[in-house]
Scaffold this motif. Sequence first.
Motif, PDB file in Angstrom:
ATOM      1  N   LEU A 217       7.694   1.578   2.946  1.00  0.00           N
ATOM      2  CA  LEU A 217       7.568   3.025   3.340  1.00  0.00           C
ATOM      3  C   LEU A 217       8.683   3.416   3.884  1.00  0.00           C
ATOM      4  N   GLN A 218       9.502   2.533   4.769  1.00  0.00           N
ATOM      5  CA  GLN A 218      10.450   2.887   5.322  1.00  0.00           C
ATOM      6  C   GLN A 218      11.512   3.254   4.387  1.00  0.00           C
ATOM      7  N   LEU A 219      11.871   2.327   3.355  1.00  0.00           N
ATOM      8  CA  LEU A 219      12.888   2.578   2.419  1.00  0.00           C
ATOM      9  C   LEU A 219      12.685   3.978   1.564  1.00  0.00           C
ATOM     10  N   GLU A 220      11.263   4.168   1.326  1.00  0.00           N
ATOM     11  CA  GLU A 220      10.764   5.443   0.659  1.00  0.00           C
ATOM     12  C   GLU A 220      11.460   6.422   1.379  1.00  0.00           C
ATOM     13  N   ASN A 221      11.183   6.420   2.666  1.00  0.00           N
ATOM     14  CA  ASN A 221      11.430   7.609   3.526  1.00  0.00           C
ATOM     15  C   ASN A 221      12.899   7.674   3.766  1.00  0.00           C
ATOM     16  N   GLY A 222      13.675   6.982   3.307  1.00  0.00           N
ATOM     17  CA  GLY A 222      15.355   7.140   3.378  1.00  0.00           C
ATOM     18  C   GLY A 222      15.784   6.403   4.349  1.00  0.00           C
ATOM     19  N   THR A 223      15.047   5.455   5.205  1.00  0.00           N
ATOM     20  CA  THR A 223      15.598   4.640   6.158  1.00  0.00           C
ATOM     21  C   THR A 223      16.592   3.402   5.549  1.00  0.00           C
TER      22      THR A 223
ATOM     23  N   LEU B 111       0.944  -0.984  -0.001  1.00  0.00           N
ATOM     24  CA  LEU B 111       0.161   0.082  -0.072  1.00  0.00           C
ATOM     25  C   LEU B 111       0.807   1.185   0.030  1.00  0.00           C
ATOM     26  N   SER B 112       0.472   2.395  -0.581  1.00  0.00           N
ATOM     27  CA  SER B 112       1.087   3.675  -0.679  1.00  0.00           C
ATOM     28  C   SER B 112       0.749   4.043   0.692  1.00  0.00           C
ATOM     29  N   LEU B 113       1.324   5.119   1.113  1.00  0.00           N
ATOM     30  CA  LEU B 113       1.105   6.089   1.950  1.00  0.00           C
ATOM     31  C   LEU B 113      -0.421   6.405   2.022  1.00  0.00           C
TER      32      LEU B 113
END
Length: 429
Positions: free
Chosen positions: A370-376, A246-248
């Motif tokens: 979502l974590q990877l997309e946020n740069g984690t 799921l996207s955000l």
Amino acid sequence: MRKPLLHTKVTVKLRKSEYREEWYLVVESYPIRKPDGGKPGRIIESVNRIITTPIWDTTAITGIDADGNYKYKPKRDTNGIIQCTSRLDREACIYADKVRALRQQEYDTAVVYSDREQEMIAQNERMEQDFIAYFNSIIYKVHPNSSNSIIVNWTRVGKLLSIFSEGKPIPFRKINVKLLEDLKLFMLTAPQGGNKKGTLSQNSAATYFSIVKAGLHRAFIDEYLTVDIAAKVKGIPELKVKRETLSLEEAELLAQTPCENEVLKRAFFFAILTGIRLCDIHELTWGEIQKTSTGWRVDFTQRKTHVVDYLPINEQAYSLCGEPGEHDQQIFAGLTGSSWISRPLKKWIAASGIKKHITFHCSRHTFATLQLENGTDIFVVKGMLGHTNVKTTQIYAHIVDKSKRNAAEALQIDGLNTSNESLDDAKVI
């Protein structure tokens, strides 16, 4: 080179009882060569017979007892059998002599080989053992604390091996590259088993064949095989499977959609915010939620890997747990198993208008993406997901696609004229 034989002699002897006028019949073997090459030993074996009327040979003195009386050897007949006055005692001595004869034959016919030759004999015996029986016997030895899913997969492979061999044993000596290639083809057309119809998917076949290779590698370690044959055969390639997430925006849309199962909704979003598996969420208790100086933390043992994990969670994830309960009380009490969750989850997803095939496990994929997309950092995500290998974390292909897009946009050439009409008229792909 053969080692010299030691002539082992087996004799029936008497051992006096400390408390009664009776004698135990024993079989003594001497000398016995020790495997380490040390001083030859002696083996004394009881035959579980007692006599009380031995006849003594007064011409064969063996010593003097504490009272000054002579001790004699028992009288024997021409066959070496100890003589007695009682019929029952004579029968006991005849029985003991039969045991002696059996042991003597074993030593007389034994051929003592060098250590290398003995190992070759033992290896040949192991090579005759059935691989399927061996495979089934090591499932719980190799995976003593593994999850049910791993045990189920290994057990299923054991059944498929029996189907492949048509119920016959597969001796280790018959295992070669050709047999494994035939087994590989069989796996690609093997039945699913259980109540499922049709054949295995290629990815299931790949998983099962890798389990066979793991069993063969263990057999090599246990010296049933002289060659690590599993290393000589390539596995079945896995097909890339789209991992739905799921996207955000979709997660926010789903959050605003009513769900008929309130505990399911809380558990699903708890998984999105933490990446914890359904099996772990299902068993999570209040005693595993800890308050630290930096915030909330879940201290739990992963059911799949049996690894103790310490996972920080944010306030929003904690709020989904509801009112605190007793130490051993389940946080998401009433949450059913995955098979019972699918129907209300599917209905909830459909009500939100999301056109994706979303299962509960997709919440874990969503957490990762979502974590990877946020740069984690990917290694941080790996640790939070409890992956043992970063390659498992790298399966989220659409994140790679995003990286490719960023790389493509980063490359610009100054002074390049892009106002050409042919470019303006070009079809966008």
